[in-house]
Write a protein that holds these residues in place. Structure first.
Motif, PDB file in Angstrom:
ATOM      1  N   UNK A 165      61.784  82.546  74.631  1.00 43.92           N
ATOM      2  CA  UNK A 165      63.148  81.791  74.552  1.00 43.92           C
ATOM      3  C   UNK A 165      62.174  80.097  75.238  1.00 43.92           C
ATOM      4  N   UNK A 166      63.413  79.405  74.991  1.00 43.68           N
ATOM      5  CA  UNK A 166      62.496  78.279  75.719  1.00 43.68           C
ATOM      6  C   UNK A 166      63.220  77.426  76.958  1.00 43.68           C
ATOM      7  N   UNK A 167      62.551  77.528  77.432  1.00 44.37           N
ATOM      8  CA  UNK A 167      62.784  77.122  79.132  1.00 44.37           C
ATOM      9  C   UNK A 167      62.444  75.202  79.761  1.00 44.37           C
ATOM     10  N   UNK A 168      62.875  74.680  79.862  1.00 39.39           N
ATOM     11  CA  UNK A 168      62.771  72.890  80.533  1.00 39.39           C
ATOM     12  C   UNK A 168      62.150  72.578  82.230  1.00 39.39           C
ATOM     13  N   UNK A 169      60.906  72.222  81.831  1.00 41.58           N
ATOM     14  CA  UNK A 169      60.620  72.359  83.034  1.00 41.58           C
ATOM     15  C   UNK A 169      60.377  70.322  83.250  1.00 41.58           C
ATOM     16  N   UNK A 170      60.067  69.658  83.674  1.00 37.06           N
ATOM     17  CA  UNK A 170      59.974  68.334  84.380  1.00 37.06           C
ATOM     18  C   UNK A 170      58.647  67.545  83.781  1.00 37.06           C
ATOM     19  N   UNK A 171      57.178  68.732  83.784  1.00 35.88           N
ATOM     20  CA  UNK A 171      56.204  67.911  83.620  1.00 35.88           C
ATOM     21  C   UNK A 171      55.124  69.553  83.392  1.00 35.88           C
ATOM     22  N   UNK A 172      54.888  69.576  82.554  1.00 39.44           N
ATOM     23  CA  UNK A 172      53.950  70.584  82.006  1.00 39.44           C
ATOM     24  C   UNK A 172      52.706  70.519  82.853  1.00 39.44           C
ATOM     25  N   UNK A 173      51.875  69.603  82.653  1.00 41.09           N
ATOM     26  CA  UNK A 173      50.769  70.017  83.843  1.00 41.09           C
ATOM     27  C   UNK A 173      50.919  70.572  85.297  1.00 41.09           C
ATOM     28  N   UNK A 174      52.343  70.690  86.139  1.00 37.31           N
ATOM     29  CA  UNK A 174      52.248  71.101  87.307  1.00 37.31           C
ATOM     30  C   UNK A 174      52.819  72.217  86.662  1.00 37.31           C
ATOM     31  N   UNK A 175      53.855  72.301  85.627  1.00 35.51           N
ATOM     32  CA  UNK A 175      54.262  73.700  85.328  1.00 35.51           C
ATOM     33  C   UNK A 175      53.388  74.924  84.932  1.00 35.51           C
ATOM     34  N   UNK A 176      52.056  73.913  84.351  1.00 34.15           N
ATOM     35  CA  UNK A 176      51.194  74.798  83.497  1.00 34.15           C
ATOM     36  C   UNK A 176      51.052  76.034  85.569  1.00 34.15           C
ATOM     37  N   UNK A 177      50.092  74.851  86.037  1.00 30.12           N
ATOM     38  CA  UNK A 177      49.686  75.538  86.928  1.00 30.12           C
ATOM     39  C   UNK A 177      50.644  76.608  88.021  1.00 30.12           C
ATOM     40  N   UNK A 178      51.877  76.066  88.322  1.00 34.84           N
ATOM     41  CA  UNK A 178      52.903  77.060  88.634  1.00 34.84           C
ATOM     42  C   UNK A 178      53.244  78.103  88.348  1.00 34.84           C
ATOM     43  N   UNK A 179      53.104  78.475  86.730  1.00 33.89           N
ATOM     44  CA  UNK A 179      53.054  79.229  86.130  1.00 33.89           C
ATOM     45  C   UNK A 179      51.955  80.538  86.121  1.00 33.89           C
ATOM     46  N   UNK A 180      50.808  79.748  86.092  1.00 34.67           N
ATOM     47  CA  UNK A 180      49.388  80.557  85.898  1.00 34.67           C
ATOM     48  C   UNK A 180      48.478  80.939  87.765  1.00 34.67           C
ATOM     49  N   UNK A 181      48.757  79.751  88.295  1.00 35.52           N
ATOM     50  CA  UNK A 181      48.734  80.235  89.633  1.00 35.52           C
ATOM     51  C   UNK A 181      49.813  81.209  90.688  1.00 35.52           C
ATOM     52  N   UNK A 182      51.051  80.416  90.828  1.00 32.25           N
ATOM     53  CA  UNK A 182      51.888  80.852  91.512  1.00 32.25           C
ATOM     54  C   UNK A 182      52.433  82.807  90.912  1.00 32.25           C
ATOM     55  N   UNK A 183      52.815  82.853  89.501  1.00 31.13           N
ATOM     56  CA  UNK A 183      52.891  83.497  89.170  1.00 31.13           C
ATOM     57  C   UNK A 183      52.284  84.755  88.560  1.00 31.13           C
ATOM     58  N   UNK A 184      51.122  84.120  88.213  1.00 29.09           N
ATOM     59  CA  UNK A 184      49.778  84.664  87.707  1.00 29.09           C
ATOM     60  C   UNK A 184      50.404  85.153  86.146  1.00 29.09           C
ATOM     61  N   UNK A 185      50.981  84.664  85.638  1.00 31.83           N
ATOM     62  CA  UNK A 185      50.985  84.992  84.012  1.00 31.83           C
ATOM     63  C   UNK A 185      50.198  83.875  83.000  1.00 31.83           C
ATOM     64  N   UNK A 186      49.894  84.321  82.234  1.00 33.86           N
ATOM     65  CA  UNK A 186      49.375  83.497  81.289  1.00 33.86           C
ATOM     66  C   UNK A 186      49.580  82.436  80.746  1.00 33.86           C
ATOM     67  N   UNK A 187      49.384  80.483  80.562  1.00 34.13           N
ATOM     68  CA  UNK A 187      49.597  80.143  79.821  1.00 34.13           C
ATOM     69  C   UNK A 187      48.603  79.222  78.366  1.00 34.13           C
ATOM     70  N   UNK A 188      48.989  78.922  77.861  1.00 33.99           N
ATOM     71  CA  UNK A 188      48.636  78.594  76.344  1.00 33.99           C
ATOM     72  C   UNK A 188      49.111  77.130  75.668  1.00 33.99           C
ATOM     73  N   UNK A 189      48.158  76.166  76.025  1.00 31.94           N
ATOM     74  CA  UNK A 189      49.222  75.118  75.183  1.00 31.94           C
ATOM     75  C   UNK A 189      49.298  74.696  73.899  1.00 31.94           C
ATOM     76  N   UNK A 190      50.769  74.199  73.339  1.00 32.98           N
ATOM     77  CA  UNK A 190      50.740  74.517  71.816  1.00 32.98           C
ATOM     78  C   UNK A 190      51.774  73.688  71.593  1.00 32.98           C
ATOM     79  N   UNK A 191      52.365  73.561  70.593  1.00 32.89           N
ATOM     80  CA  UNK A 191      52.768  72.557  69.428  1.00 32.89           C
ATOM     81  C   UNK A 191      54.523  72.549  69.500  1.00 32.89           C
ATOM     82  N   UNK A 192      55.509  72.454  70.138  1.00 33.56           N
ATOM     83  CA  UNK A 192      56.209  73.046  69.500  1.00 33.56           C
ATOM     84  C   UNK A 192      57.445  72.831  68.671  1.00 33.56           C
TER      85      UNK A 192
END
Length: 121
Positions: free
Chosen positions: A8-35
């Motif tokens: 599902x889709x989740x809206x964030x304000x800034x992808x770079x910040x979101x990537x750091x939060x989800x990868x570093x704080x939550x420990x969830x792997x992230x990958x850039x994509x074209x939606x």
């Protein structure tokens, strides 16, 4: 942790910040994509079959409430708290099982749920 929905889709304000939060704080792997042809996004891999699509754009089928199922809610709570996740409450027993809640920096609400059957057979 596993996710109850498949993707599902989740809206964030800034992808770079979101990537750091989800990868570093939550420990969830992230990958850039074209939606879409014009829209960049991030795929957050909750487990093998479940993904969040992070986007700066609003989507019709996006959600702000995500339920993550867990085999050990207390372990996940302690691990995430040590990584800097701020929880809304301490783990508590509900009729569904042991549960704890937090929000990401963008106002999306997460519930970690360790499902338990309290009925004796």
């Amino acid at each position: 942790m596993n996710q109850s929905a498949k993707s599902f889709y989740v809206q964030v304000k800034q992808l770079n910040d979101a990537e750091r939060y989800y990868a570093n704080c939550l420990g969830m792997p992230t990958e850039a994509t074209m939606i879409s042809a014009k829209e960049k996004g991030l795929v957050v891999k909750i487990d093998q079959d479940t993904h969040l699509f992070l986007s700066e754009e609003k989507h019709q089928n996006q959600t702000r409430k995500i339920v993550l199922t867990s085999d050990d809610c207390l372990e996940d709570y302690c691990r995430l708290k040590a990584r800097g996740v701020v929880f809304k409450n301490a783990p508590a027993y509900l009729s569904e099982g042991l549960s704890v809640e937090f929000s990401d920096p963008y106002g999306n609400d997460f519930t970690i749920l360790e499902q338990r059957n309290y009925n004796e057979d």
